[in-house]
Design a protein around this motif. Structure first.
Motif, PDB file in Angstrom:
ATOM      1  N   SER A   1       0.825  -1.214   0.000  1.00 21.13           N
ATOM      2  CA  SER A   1       0.000   0.000   0.000  1.00 21.13           C
ATOM      3  C   SER A   1       0.854   1.257   0.000  1.00 21.13           C
ATOM      4  CB  SER A   1      -0.953   0.001   1.187  1.00 21.13           C
ATOM      5  OG  SER A   1      -0.236   0.091   2.398  1.00 21.13           O
TER       6      SER A   1
ATOM      7  N   ALA B   1       1.056   0.816  -4.296  1.00 21.85           N
ATOM      8  CA  ALA B   1      -0.226   1.420  -4.682  1.00 21.85           C
ATOM      9  C   ALA B   1      -0.201   2.941  -4.609  1.00 21.85           C
ATOM     10  CB  ALA B   1      -1.348   0.872  -3.814  1.00 21.85           C
ATOM     11  N   SER B   2       0.384   3.498  -3.563  1.00 18.40           N
ATOM     12  CA  SER B   2       0.368   4.959  -3.428  1.00 18.40           C
ATOM     13  C   SER B   2       1.198   5.651  -4.500  1.00 18.40           C
ATOM     14  CB  SER B   2       0.841   5.369  -2.034  1.00 18.40           C
ATOM     15  OG  SER B   2       2.205   5.051  -1.856  1.00 18.40           O
TER      16      SER B   2
ATOM     17  N   TYR C   1      -0.743   5.388  -7.810  1.00 17.04           N
ATOM     18  CA  TYR C   1      -1.881   6.307  -7.748  1.00 17.04           C
ATOM     19  C   TYR C   1      -1.417   7.749  -7.945  1.00 17.04           C
ATOM     20  CZ  TYR C   1      -5.994   8.765  -6.037  1.00 17.04           C
ATOM     21  OH  TYR C   1      -7.071   9.596  -5.922  1.00 17.04           O
ATOM     22  N   ASP C   2      -0.350   8.144  -7.250  1.00 16.82           N
ATOM     23  CA  ASP C   2       0.173   9.511  -7.388  1.00 16.82           C
ATOM     24  C   ASP C   2       0.626   9.793  -8.814  1.00 16.82           C
ATOM     25  OD1 ASP C   2      -0.342  10.059  -4.743  1.00 16.82           O
ATOM     26  OD2 ASP C   2       1.725   9.700  -4.078  1.00 16.82           O
TER      27      ASP C   2
ATOM     28  N   TYR D   1      -0.589   8.487 -11.626  1.00 14.21           N
ATOM     29  CA  TYR D   1      -1.766   8.710 -12.482  1.00 14.21           C
ATOM     30  C   TYR D   1      -2.504   9.992 -12.101  1.00 14.21           C
ATOM     31  CZ  TYR D   1      -1.199   4.329 -14.918  1.00 14.21           C
ATOM     32  OH  TYR D   1      -0.709   3.332 -15.720  1.00 14.21           O
ATOM     33  N   ALA D   2      -2.481  10.372 -10.826  1.00 13.43           N
ATOM     34  CA  ALA D   2      -3.101  11.633 -10.414  1.00 13.43           C
ATOM     35  C   ALA D   2      -2.362  12.815 -11.026  1.00 13.43           C
ATOM     36  CB  ALA D   2      -3.119  11.739  -8.899  1.00 13.43           C
TER      37      ALA D   2
ATOM     38  N   THR E   1      -6.032  14.318  -7.388  1.00 11.86           N
ATOM     39  CA  THR E   1      -6.830  13.108  -7.226  1.00 11.86           C
ATOM     40  C   THR E   1      -6.931  12.419  -8.569  1.00 11.86           C
ATOM     41  OG1 THR E   1      -8.871  14.331  -7.609  1.00 11.86           O
ATOM     42  CG2 THR E   1      -8.203  14.022  -5.315  1.00 11.86           C
ATOM     43  N   CYS E   2      -7.088  11.136  -8.497  1.00  7.01           N
ATOM     44  CA  CYS E   2      -7.185  10.331  -9.701  1.00  7.01           C
ATOM     45  C   CYS E   2      -8.615   9.809  -9.790  1.00  7.01           C
ATOM     46  CB  CYS E   2      -6.200   9.175  -9.625  1.00  7.01           C
ATOM     47  SG  CYS E   2      -6.095   8.199 -11.122  1.00  7.01           S
TER      48      CYS E   2
ATOM     49  N   CYS F   1      -6.554   4.282 -12.212  1.00  4.57           N
ATOM     50  CA  CYS F   1      -5.782   4.600 -11.012  1.00  4.57           C
ATOM     51  C   CYS F   1      -5.200   3.362 -10.334  1.00  4.57           C
ATOM     52  CB  CYS F   1      -6.640   5.363 -10.020  1.00  4.57           C
ATOM     53  SG  CYS F   1      -7.373   6.848 -10.693  1.00  4.57           S
ATOM     54  N   PHE F   2      -5.922   2.254 -10.378  1.00  2.77           N
ATOM     55  CA  PHE F   2      -5.471   1.051  -9.684  1.00  2.77           C
ATOM     56  C   PHE F   2      -5.303  -0.158 -10.599  1.00  2.77           C
ATOM     57  CE2 PHE F   2      -7.354   3.550  -6.247  1.00  2.77           C
ATOM     58  CZ  PHE F   2      -6.294   3.552  -5.362  1.00  2.77           C
TER      59      PHE F   2
ATOM     60  N   THR G   1      -1.776  -1.562 -10.350  1.00  6.81           N
ATOM     61  CA  THR G   1      -1.598  -2.176  -9.034  1.00  6.81           C
ATOM     62  C   THR G   1      -2.263  -3.546  -8.986  1.00  6.81           C
ATOM     63  OG1 THR G   1      -1.578   0.006  -8.014  1.00  6.81           O
ATOM     64  CG2 THR G   1      -1.968  -1.864  -6.557  1.00  6.81           C
TER      65      THR G   1
END
Length: 148
Positions: free
Chosen positions: A73, A77-78, A81-82, A84-85, A103-104, A109-110, A113
């Motif tokens: 995580s 994942a973080s 996510y960052d 793609y955001a 924000t994504c 976004c996932f 992952t």
């Protein structure tokens, strides 16, 4: 355990492909697989390693859960996510124009992952299958050959 890992692979792969209703399929299959996995872990630990040091081995296996959660995580994942955001923010995709936080939105976004986690679960399924074949002779000696 290999069959449980295959269920997780299917669920996470479904999420990686961004197919319709992915949140429901991933939630059901991942929840079932995760719950079944932790139901089987005590029996597996006692069967493979014996009861002499069961407490220490079981606690070590239980420690793998938060360690894996932290790694996957926080690191995996973080960061994805960052990424793609930031990518969405650079092209002007925003849910709220007043909110400047990154924000994504969307399945993208996932999806990477989920793909990586699906691959890791596939490796776990293969490793579990290897354990089955390596311990097959021991169980045949203990309980007899079921094919005969």
């Amino acid at each position: 355990m290999a069959a449980i890992q295959v269920i997780l692979v299917i669920g996470l792969f479904y999420g990686a492909m961004q197919w319709p209703g992915e949140i429901y399929v991933v939630t059901i299959l991942a929840g079932f697989g995760y719950g079944a996995h932790w139901s089987v872990v005590p029996a597996t630990a006692s069967e493979l390693f014996g009861l002499k040091s069961f407490g220490a081995i079981y606690n070590f296996l239980t420690l793998a859960n938060p360690a894996g959660s932290l790694i996957f995580s926080e690191v995996l994942a973080s960061r994805i996510y960052d990424y793609y955001a930031k990518k969405q923010a650079s092209i002007g995709v925003s849910i709220n124009d007043h909110d400047k936080s990154q924000t994504c939105s969307g399945s993208i976004c996932f999806s990477l992952t989920f793909g990586i986690l699906s691959g890791i679960c596939l490796v776990a399924a293969v490793m579990s299958t290897v354990v089955v074949f390596r311990t097959r002779r021991v169980y045949e000696q203990l309980y007899g050959n079921p094919r005969s």
